[in-house]
Design a protein around this motif. Structure first.
Motif, PDB file in Angstrom:
ATOM      1  N   PRO A 253      14.022  12.870 -10.812  1.00 20.72           N
ATOM      2  CA  PRO A 253      15.318  13.346  -9.976  1.00 20.72           C
ATOM      3  C   PRO A 253      16.143  14.495 -10.786  1.00 20.72           C
ATOM      4  O   PRO A 253      16.050  14.813 -11.913  1.00 20.72           O
ATOM      5  N   VAL A 254      16.967  15.325  -9.710  1.00 21.30           N
ATOM      6  CA  VAL A 254      17.927  15.956 -10.393  1.00 21.30           C
ATOM      7  C   VAL A 254      19.349  15.328  -9.764  1.00 21.30           C
ATOM      8  O   VAL A 254      20.031  14.608 -10.726  1.00 21.30           O
ATOM      9  N   THR A 255      19.444  14.926  -8.442  1.00 19.85           N
ATOM     10  CA  THR A 255      20.522  14.139  -8.122  1.00 19.85           C
ATOM     11  C   THR A 255      19.818  13.434  -6.979  1.00 19.85           C
ATOM     12  O   THR A 255      19.529  14.212  -5.956  1.00 19.85           O
ATOM     13  N   LEU A 256      19.861  12.281  -6.751  1.00 18.31           N
ATOM     14  CA  LEU A 256      19.488  11.356  -5.742  1.00 18.31           C
ATOM     15  C   LEU A 256      20.758  11.845  -4.655  1.00 18.31           C
ATOM     16  O   LEU A 256      19.979  11.196  -3.261  1.00 18.31           O
ATOM     17  N   ASP A 406      21.173   9.955 -12.727  1.00 17.76           N
ATOM     18  CA  ASP A 406      19.849   9.757 -12.107  1.00 17.76           C
ATOM     19  C   ASP A 406      18.693   9.780 -12.878  1.00 17.76           C
ATOM     20  O   ASP A 406      17.791   9.151 -13.108  1.00 17.76           O
ATOM     21  N   PHE A 407      18.857  10.999 -13.634  1.00 16.07           N
ATOM     22  CA  PHE A 407      17.624  10.981 -14.660  1.00 16.07           C
ATOM     23  C   PHE A 407      17.596  10.162 -15.982  1.00 16.07           C
ATOM     24  O   PHE A 407      16.327   9.588 -16.086  1.00 16.07           O
ATOM     25  N   ASP A 408      18.613   9.560 -16.354  1.00 14.54           N
ATOM     26  CA  ASP A 408      18.757   8.548 -17.165  1.00 14.54           C
ATOM     27  C   ASP A 408      18.199   7.125 -16.341  1.00 14.54           C
ATOM     28  O   ASP A 408      17.269   6.364 -17.276  1.00 14.54           O
ATOM     29  N   ALA A 409      18.510   6.719 -15.314  1.00 12.29           N
ATOM     30  CA  ALA A 409      18.021   5.606 -14.739  1.00 12.29           C
ATOM     31  C   ALA A 409      16.638   5.912 -14.441  1.00 12.29           C
ATOM     32  O   ALA A 409      15.734   4.899 -14.459  1.00 12.29           O
ATOM     33  N   TRP A 410      15.851   7.144 -14.105  1.00 14.03           N
ATOM     34  CA  TRP A 410      14.619   7.289 -13.903  1.00 14.03           C
ATOM     35  C   TRP A 410      13.833   7.065 -15.101  1.00 14.03           C
ATOM     36  O   TRP A 410      12.868   6.372 -15.264  1.00 14.03           O
ATOM     37  N   LEU A 411      14.532   7.564 -16.400  1.00 10.22           N
ATOM     38  CA  LEU A 411      13.801   7.200 -17.623  1.00 10.22           C
ATOM     39  C   LEU A 411      13.446   5.716 -17.866  1.00 10.22           C
ATOM     40  O   LEU A 411      12.828   5.296 -18.452  1.00 10.22           O
ATOM     41  N   ALA A 412      14.795   4.911 -17.564  1.00 10.15           N
ATOM     42  CA  ALA A 412      14.942   3.671 -17.875  1.00 10.15           C
ATOM     43  C   ALA A 412      13.689   2.932 -17.153  1.00 10.15           C
ATOM     44  O   ALA A 412      13.060   1.818 -17.506  1.00 10.15           O
ATOM     45  N   SER A 413      13.351   3.386 -15.907  1.00 13.21           N
ATOM     46  CA  SER A 413      12.413   2.561 -15.096  1.00 13.21           C
ATOM     47  C   SER A 413      10.838   3.138 -15.653  1.00 13.21           C
ATOM     48  O   SER A 413      10.073   2.262 -15.188  1.00 13.21           O
ATOM     49  N   LEU A 414      10.724   3.812 -16.540  1.00 11.28           N
ATOM     50  CA  LEU A 414       9.519   4.007 -16.991  1.00 11.28           C
ATOM     51  C   LEU A 414       9.111   3.006 -18.042  1.00 11.28           C
ATOM     52  O   LEU A 414       8.131   2.980 -18.663  1.00 11.28           O
ATOM     53  N   THR A 422      16.496   8.774 -22.981  1.00 13.65           N
ATOM     54  CA  THR A 422      17.903   9.338 -22.183  1.00 13.65           C
ATOM     55  C   THR A 422      17.628  10.749 -22.178  1.00 13.65           C
ATOM     56  O   THR A 422      16.832  11.424 -22.831  1.00 13.65           O
ATOM     57  N   LEU A 423      18.653  11.474 -21.340  1.00  7.76           N
ATOM     58  CA  LEU A 423      18.582  12.973 -21.309  1.00  7.76           C
ATOM     59  C   LEU A 423      19.033  13.246 -22.764  1.00  7.76           C
ATOM     60  O   LEU A 423      18.625  14.517 -23.295  1.00  7.76           O
ATOM     61  N   THR A 424      19.867  12.882 -23.311  1.00  5.24           N
ATOM     62  CA  THR A 424      20.201  13.050 -24.646  1.00  5.24           C
ATOM     63  C   THR A 424      19.012  13.315 -25.766  1.00  5.24           C
ATOM     64  O   THR A 424      19.166  14.131 -26.456  1.00  5.24           O
ATOM     65  N   GLU A 425      18.326  12.273 -25.371  1.00  6.82           N
ATOM     66  CA  GLU A 425      16.925  12.059 -26.306  1.00  6.82           C
ATOM     67  C   GLU A 425      16.113  13.430 -26.063  1.00  6.82           C
ATOM     68  O   GLU A 425      15.507  14.011 -26.800  1.00  6.82           O
ATOM     69  N   LEU A 426      15.824  13.660 -24.628  1.00  9.37           N
ATOM     70  CA  LEU A 426      14.999  14.715 -24.301  1.00  9.37           C
ATOM     71  C   LEU A 426      15.733  16.171 -24.828  1.00  9.37           C
ATOM     72  O   LEU A 426      14.887  16.953 -25.364  1.00  9.37           O
ATOM     73  N   ARG A 427      17.029  16.252 -24.867  1.00 13.41           N
ATOM     74  CA  ARG A 427      17.740  17.415 -25.361  1.00 13.41           C
ATOM     75  C   ARG A 427      17.412  17.692 -26.791  1.00 13.41           C
ATOM     76  O   ARG A 427      17.051  18.668 -27.547  1.00 13.41           O
ATOM     77  N   GLN A 443      18.627  25.368 -22.769  1.00 13.71           N
ATOM     78  CA  GLN A 443      18.676  24.065 -21.780  1.00 13.71           C
ATOM     79  C   GLN A 443      20.336  23.831 -21.441  1.00 13.71           C
ATOM     80  O   GLN A 443      20.872  22.881 -21.468  1.00 13.71           O
ATOM     81  N   SER A 444      20.851  24.906 -20.854  1.00 13.90           N
ATOM     82  CA  SER A 444      22.408  24.806 -20.515  1.00 13.90           C
ATOM     83  C   SER A 444      22.649  23.970 -19.459  1.00 13.90           C
ATOM     84  O   SER A 444      23.515  23.147 -19.380  1.00 13.90           O
ATOM     85  N   ARG A 445      21.569  23.583 -18.539  1.00 10.15           N
ATOM     86  CA  ARG A 445      21.914  22.664 -17.447  1.00 10.15           C
ATOM     87  C   ARG A 445      21.740  21.060 -17.856  1.00 10.15           C
ATOM     88  O   ARG A 445      22.434  20.202 -17.630  1.00 10.15           O
ATOM     89  N   TYR A 446      20.667  20.846 -19.000  1.00 10.59           N
ATOM     90  CA  TYR A 446      20.612  19.697 -19.717  1.00 10.59           C
ATOM     91  C   TYR A 446      22.128  19.428 -20.433  1.00 10.59           C
ATOM     92  O   TYR A 446      22.739  18.144 -20.509  1.00 10.59           O
ATOM     93  N   ASP A 447      22.492  20.432 -21.030  1.00 12.36           N
ATOM     94  CA  ASP A 447      23.732  20.402 -21.953  1.00 12.36           C
ATOM     95  C   ASP A 447      24.805  19.910 -21.009  1.00 12.36           C
ATOM     96  O   ASP A 447      25.607  19.111 -21.498  1.00 12.36           O
ATOM     97  N   ILE A 448      25.225  20.739 -19.946  1.00  8.25           N
ATOM     98  CA  ILE A 448      26.384  20.716 -19.173  1.00  8.25           C
ATOM     99  C   ILE A 448      26.202  19.055 -18.412  1.00  8.25           C
ATOM    100  O   ILE A 448      27.333  18.405 -18.058  1.00  8.25           O
ATOM    101  N   SER A 449      24.919  18.664 -18.193  1.00 11.28           N
ATOM    102  CA  SER A 449      24.843  17.389 -17.305  1.00 11.28           C
ATOM    103  C   SER A 449      25.080  16.218 -18.515  1.00 11.28           C
ATOM    104  O   SER A 449      25.882  15.175 -18.117  1.00 11.28           O
ATOM    105  N   ASP A 450      24.727  16.275 -19.835  1.00  9.12           N
ATOM    106  CA  ASP A 450      24.641  15.497 -20.713  1.00  9.12           C
ATOM    107  C   ASP A 450      26.181  15.016 -21.107  1.00  9.12           C
ATOM    108  O   ASP A 450      26.440  13.987 -21.466  1.00  9.12           O
ATOM    109  N   GLU A 451      27.052  15.744 -20.791  1.00  9.96           N
ATOM    110  CA  GLU A 451      28.350  15.727 -21.270  1.00  9.96           C
ATOM    111  C   GLU A 451      28.933  14.919 -20.145  1.00  9.96           C
ATOM    112  O   GLU A 451      30.247  14.544 -20.331  1.00  9.96           O
TER     113      GLU A 451
END
Length: 585
Positions: A253-256, A406-414, A422-427, A443-451
């Protein structure tokens, strides 16, 4: 530049297998897959003229011949021929699963497949096989489709790198840049000569392979326009369905709150067949929102393929922003160039000639509001590095908030198979592998999302979503449809994609013509840029796909403007020949 070796070597290996494969009899006319429709493929198999294995071989041969020029795929299904043989055996035994039985299609590589890697285009996910299939993948395979390839994409659906270092469309760290078959050259301009295409491929989904008949159709995903924009850019029909008509389970996901998957095809008929196969017969227990729209009987949209569907239809033409600039708070926003305006005038004349009641203008209230706080087109998304916390007033946080949630929840589903948790770990992984090319555009969009804080920022996200709904639905699509008693609004190119996506309503784009590819700054002297495809869009309210398909099909059949890209026709029959009105029987 050739595509990544992982794709090319697989293609070559599969193409080499063709030499020992059984061919049609010498008396049989060869089946030309270029621009062939799904009904044509199906009819050829039903008549015994063609097998699914032969059909897959023809498509693999095209990939082997042209993939190096276009970079359309992330990976190829190494078992595609074996799957085709199994489906041929089922057909011989009298078991035909449906209209996609034995038909090769592709999926954007953020959609789970357990038999082909699902990577999102990320180096961190290279070679990754998820532990479960996407519901839409399972539905397509149950309908008999062969997932021949995973189509290219902008890395993780273009929510990795935004301004000030925007990732170009259809770039990802695994395979590089996808190129548009209508001008498969790279941008020669200074500061843009990093390999990106001279002609845009559209949004984060790839329509490249469908446009060049590498497969019959593909599935894209759309958060803010990435089905409609690449369909428009590759002269395809694209359908962004109503939110959750198709299950989102198993799609990275980006956002569900806005993500949706939908078909991209060369004809409205093919797109309608794909949509029916993707949609579940029952709501998906893994995606509670899937009960919103009722599927047509048998999940069959083909009864709505009515060539007279525009007769008596009420179609609105919103002029403000889409055609003519509108002044909002002292800023001039929108408007069309001369070529696009001329095409749209011609398209409106087609509507009238086909018996539609054209309401012109039919303005959208939130588009003509002079107050910036009440105008849809000044209510932007917080998607740039400059829109971190503390600098994100006046824009919607939903995309960056939803990515964190939603990205963190998707990663957990794996589960434990996930390369990162987590998104933090991907960054952090991308930072550690920068030298390997993990983050060419940062990865500016990851950065502003992760905060974002999923709990603390919940109220802000809800408030922004409410404003989204107000401007795109209540004072947007629903308002204009109700005021003028419209079946749909009609918009130029991919411009209607943003409003439909924010409203979470359906939108269909249909090919119609070409306009000049004249960017700013201009191409250097002597670079003869080829024109860009240009389509038209129909937007309706929630769950109105049957009516929109009827309108889009009637318009398509009245115009038949799709043209195959030159240089990729490898025809042994009727490639490029004009088509007559299709039968829907």
């Amino acid at each position: 530049m050739k595509p990544a070796p992982r794709v090319w070597l697989t293609v070559v290996a599969l193409a080499a297998a063709l030499a020992g494969c059984q061919s049609p009899s010498a008396d049989a006319a060869p089946f030309d897959v270029v621009e062939a429709t799904i009904p044509e493929m199906r009819a050829a198999m039903e008549s015994g003229r063609l097998t699914s294995r032969q059909l897959v071989m023809e498509h693999l041969a095209r990939i082997a011949r042209y993939e190096w020029q276009l970079n359309a795929a992330v990976s190829i299904n190494p078992n595609a021929l074996e799957e085709a043989e199994a489906l041929d055996a089922e057909r011989a035994a009298g078991n035909v699963r449906g209209p996609l039985h034995g038909i090769p299609v592709a999926l954007k590589d953020n959609i789970h497949t357990t038999h082909i890697p699902t990577t999102g285009g990320s180096l961190a996910f290279e070679g990754y096989y998820p532990p479960y299939e996407a519901t839409l993948t399972a539905n397509l395979r149950e309908a008999g489709a062969i997932i021949i390839a995973k189509a290219g994409l902008t890395e993780f659906a273009n929510f990795m790198a935004g301004p000030p270092n925007q990732m170009p469309g259809n770039y990802n760290a695994l395979t590089g840049y996808g190129l548009n078959p209508y001008d498969p050259r790279r941008d020669p301009r200074e500061d843009r000569d990093d390999g990106r295409p001279a002609l845009s491929t559209g949004g984060s989904s790839s329509g490249i392979g469908t446009a060049t008949s590498f497969w019959a159709a593909n599935v894209g995903t759309d958060t803010g326009g990435s089905i409609i924009s690449p369909s428009n850019a590759n002269m395809l029909v694209g359908i962004r369905p109503t939110m959750a008509r198709v299950s989102r389970w198993g799609v990275a996901p980006v956002t569900l709150d806005h993500d949706m998957a939908g078909p991209m095809a060369r004809t409205v008929t093919d797109a309608a067949i794909m949509l029916g196969a993707m949609e579940g017969a029952e709501p998906d227990p893994n995606d509670a929102a899937t009960g919103r729209c009722e599927a047509p009987p048998g999940r069959d949209y083909t009864p709505f393929l009515n060539a007279d569907g525009l007769e008596g239809a009420r179609i609105g033409i919103p002029r403000a922003f889409y055609h003519e600039p509108v002044d909002v708070g002292g800023r001039s926003i929108g408007g069309l160039g001369e070529e696009a305006a001329a095409l749209m005038a011609e398209a409106v004349a087609v509507l009238e000639a086909e018996g539609a009641v054209v309401v012109d203008p039919a303005e959208i209230p939130s588009f003509v509001d002079p107050d910036p706080d009440g105008n849809f087109n000044t209510w932007s998304l917080c998607i740039g590095g400059h829109q971190a916390k503390g600098a994100d007033e006046g824009c919607s946080v939903n995309f960056k908030y939803g990515m964190k949630r939603d990205f963190d929840a998707w990663l957990a589903s794996l589960g434990p198979s996930a390369p990162v948790t987590t998104l933090t770990e991907l960054r952090e992984w991308n930072l550690a592998h920068r030298d390997a090319g993990s983050m060419k555009y940062e990865q500016s969009r990851y950065d502003i999302s992760d905060e974002m804080d999923v709990e603390a920022d919940r109220a802000r996200n809800a408030a922004d979503m409410a404003k989204d709904s107000l401007l795109s639905q209540a004072r947007g699509i629903d308002a204009v449809l109700a005021e003028y008693e419209l079946d749909a609004i009609f918009t130029p190119g991919s411009r209607g994609a943003g409003l439909a996506a924010r409203a979470r309503y359906p939108h269909i784009v249909v090919p119609f013509g070409f306009v000049a590819n004249a960017p700013t700054p201009p191409f250097p002297e002597g670079f003869d840029a080829r024109p860009a495809p240009f389509g038209v869009g129909f937007t309706g309210t929630a769950c109105s796909e049957p009516r929109l398909i009827e309108l889009a099909y009637a318009f398509e059949q009245a115009t038949l403007r799709r043209v195959a890209p030159e240089g990729f026709r490898m025809s042994r029959g009727r490639a490029g020949a004009p088509r007559s009105r299709e039968s829907t029987g």
